[in-house]
Design an enzyme around this catalytic site. Structure first.
Site, short mmCIF file in Angstrom:
data_model
loop_
_atom_site.label_atom_id
_atom_site.label_comp_id
_atom_site.label_asym_id
_atom_site.label_seq_id
_atom_site.Cartn_x
_atom_site.Cartn_y
_atom_site.Cartn_z
N ASP A 51 -2.49 -11.49 -1.24
CA ASP A 51 -2.22 -11.50 0.20
C ASP A 51 -3.40 -12.09 0.97
OD1 ASP A 51 -4.01 -9.40 -0.11
OD2 ASP A 51 -2.72 -7.88 0.80
N SER A 52 -4.45 -12.48 0.23
CA SER A 52 -5.54 -13.28 0.81
C SER A 52 -5.04 -14.62 1.30
CB SER A 52 -6.66 -13.47 -0.22
OG SER A 52 -6.13 -13.87 -1.47
N ASP A 90 0.83 -9.92 -5.03
CA ASP A 90 0.56 -8.79 -4.15
C ASP A 90 1.79 -8.41 -3.35
OD1 ASP A 90 -2.08 -8.15 -4.65
OD2 ASP A 90 -2.90 -9.40 -3.06
N LYS A 120 0.99 -6.34 -7.68
CA LYS A 120 -0.24 -5.59 -7.42
C LYS A 120 -0.09 -4.80 -6.12
CE LYS A 120 -4.26 -7.60 -6.28
NZ LYS A 120 -4.60 -6.96 -4.97
N GLU A 122 -2.17 -1.80 -3.56
CA GLU A 122 -3.44 -1.16 -3.23
C GLU A 122 -3.25 0.33 -2.99
OE1 GLU A 122 -5.36 -3.04 0.06
OE2 GLU A 122 -5.25 -5.05 -0.80
N GLU A 189 -12.62 -3.46 -6.48
CA GLU A 189 -13.23 -4.40 -5.54
C GLU A 189 -14.41 -3.79 -4.81
OE1 GLU A 189 -12.18 -7.41 -1.82
OE2 GLU A 189 -10.56 -6.40 -2.90
#
Length: 271
Positions: A51-52, A90, A120, A122, A189
């Site tokens: 999602d970067s 993501d 992925k 979070e 991270e």
């Protein structure tokens, strides 16, 4: 024998085998077909459609604005390029933090519409029901702990995480929970290297570090950072293997000069 060199198509099982064999795992982000083609041909183990993309492709300050439809667009573009790497995508902010069944629906959409191999997410205990449902549906999940960009408004910045006893304990606990739920790997991270080693040593699933030291089972970088495309962004954990911004600037300036001087196109470049 390197597992990396042996496999023709990287699977979740291969990633687990690499951990068991002590072979480090290489991960890079990609958001488009052309870049993904290059990374895949170069032999990277995992390509992450992060999602970067919100930051490096769309210019947002955080990852929060990117939508599920936009992630699907980027992931489908990348998927069409991949012949070997494991493709992880993501789930974006807002698609899985609420109702677990909405999370499952979002996960199924991504898998059906992109050709992804895994997702992925979070978080730890806060999203355990979503993680369980998605894994039970037959979708591999990679966890993400430590600095979680989707929670940036809670942190108030992108500083080092889990430096205190309480947060470090929670990270350890969450990592074990994700393992028990069936995640095949977890990203760590921007946490202290000592803590990352502790987590890595205690898990049977691989850890993928970004700003988490060298003891993790693998490393991930944003491709724009590795190539030096973000000239104003160079945190301590990033190694720039190229200064591509300078090379591109030089090439574009030469092109402008050639056009204005009528050097381009020359006789050999026209019909």
């Amino acid at each position: 024998m390197s597992i990396h060199k042996e496999v023709k198509k990287v699977t979740v099982n291969n990633i687990l085998e690499m951990k068991a064999a002590g072979e480090k795992i290489s991960v890079l982000t990609a958001y488009d077909y052309t870049t993904a083609s290059i990374l895949d041909a170069a032999g990277v183990d995992i390509i992450l459609v992060g999602d970067s993309a919100a930051n490096v492709m769309a210019g947002y300050e955080t990852t929060l604005p990117i939508t599920l439809d936009q992630m699907i667009y980027h992931a489908a573009s990348v998927s069409r390029a991949i012949k070997r790497a494991l493709l992880v995508v993501d789930l974006p902010f807002g698609s899985y933090q609420g109702n677990p069944y909405d999370a499952l629906s979002a996960a199924i959409r991504v898998m059906k519409e992109t050709g992804a191999h895994a997702l992925k997410l979070e978080g730890g205990v806060e999203i355990k029901e979503a993680v369980k449902l998605i894994i039970d549906a037959g979708i591999p999940v990679m966890g993400h702990l430590g600095l979680m960009p989707q929670s940036i408004n809670t942190y108030g910045g992108y500083g080092l995480r889990a430096t205190g006893v309480h947060e470090a304990h929670k990270l350890n606990t969450d990592a074990q929970l994700l393992h028990e739920l069936g995640c095949f790997a977890v990203v760590l991270e921007k946490i202290p290297a000592k803590l990352a080693k502790e987590v890595t040593d205690h898990l049977r699933i691989p850890t993928i570090g970004i700003g988490a030291g060298s003891a993790t089972d693998g490393q991930v970088l944003v491709i724009h950072d590795l190539l030096g495309l973000n000239k104003h962004f160079k945190p301590k954990f990033v190694r720039q293997y190229l200064q591509l911004d300078q090379l591109i600037t030089s090439a574009v300036q030469q092109y402008i000069t050639d056009v204005k001087s009528v050097d381009f196109p020359n006789d050999n470049e026209q019909y």
